[in-house]
Motif scaffolding. Structure first.
Motif, PDB file in Angstrom:
ATOM      1  N   ILE A 198       0.353   4.397 -22.804  1.00 34.26           N
ATOM      2  CA  ILE A 198      -0.655   3.723 -23.637  1.00 34.26           C
ATOM      3  C   ILE A 198      -0.206   2.303 -23.958  1.00 34.26           C
ATOM      4  O   ILE A 198      -0.996   1.363 -23.960  1.00 34.26           O
ATOM      5  N   ARG A 199       1.068   2.140 -24.215  1.00 35.65           N
ATOM      6  CA  ARG A 199       1.612   0.827 -24.589  1.00 35.65           C
ATOM      7  C   ARG A 199       1.613  -0.160 -23.415  1.00 35.65           C
ATOM      8  O   ARG A 199       1.404  -1.359 -23.610  1.00 35.65           O
ATOM      9  N   VAL A 238       5.560  13.246 -25.047  1.00 35.84           N
ATOM     10  CA  VAL A 238       5.083  12.291 -26.054  1.00 35.84           C
ATOM     11  C   VAL A 238       5.587  10.889 -25.741  1.00 35.84           C
ATOM     12  O   VAL A 238       4.844   9.909 -25.833  1.00 35.84           O
ATOM     13  N   THR A 239       6.833  10.778 -25.340  1.00 32.46           N
ATOM     14  CA  THR A 239       7.403   9.466 -24.991  1.00 32.46           C
ATOM     15  C   THR A 239       6.689   8.859 -23.797  1.00 32.46           C
ATOM     16  O   THR A 239       6.350   7.669 -23.811  1.00 32.46           O
ATOM     17  N   GLY A 256       3.624   9.514 -22.749  1.00 35.82           N
ATOM     18  CA  GLY A 256       2.274   9.154 -23.178  1.00 35.82           C
ATOM     19  C   GLY A 256       2.248   7.870 -23.975  1.00 35.82           C
ATOM     20  O   GLY A 256       1.392   7.005 -23.783  1.00 35.82           O
ATOM     21  N   TYR A 257       3.207   7.725 -24.892  1.00 39.34           N
ATOM     22  CA  TYR A 257       3.294   6.508 -25.700  1.00 39.34           C
ATOM     23  C   TYR A 257       3.526   5.283 -24.819  1.00 39.34           C
ATOM     24  O   TYR A 257       2.867   4.249 -24.981  1.00 39.34           O
ATOM     25  N   LEU A 258       4.454   5.400 -23.877  1.00 39.97           N
ATOM     26  CA  LEU A 258       4.742   4.260 -22.999  1.00 39.97           C
ATOM     27  C   LEU A 258       3.551   3.929 -22.110  1.00 39.97           C
ATOM     28  O   LEU A 258       3.274   2.750 -21.853  1.00 39.97           O
TER      29      LEU A 258
END
Length: 63
Positions: free
Chosen positions: A23-24, A16-17, A19-21
């Motif tokens: 996308i960010r 999840v981390t 993926g978040y990074l």
């Protein structure tokens, strides 16, 4: 099935981390790519390159 839940609990947070990074940071990476392409054009113009050679450089840089 129990092994799946154990794996999800062990690897879920890093996935999840990441993926978040991703996308960010994607817009930032795209802006950097545009800047690099623009700098390539500026350097090619200053070096008196052909238009064909400049297009070849841009195409190879965008791959």
């Amino acid at each position: 099935m129990e092994e799946f839940f154990i794996m999800a609990s062990n690897y879920g947070f890093p996935m999840v981390t990441a993926g978040y990074l991703l996308i960010r940071l994607e817009p930032v990476i795209k802006d950097l790519q545009k800047s690099i392409t623009m700098l390539t054009v500026v350097i090619a113009r200053q070096s008196d390159c052909d238009v064909e050679e400049m297009n070849r450089i841009i195409k190879s840089a965008s791959k």
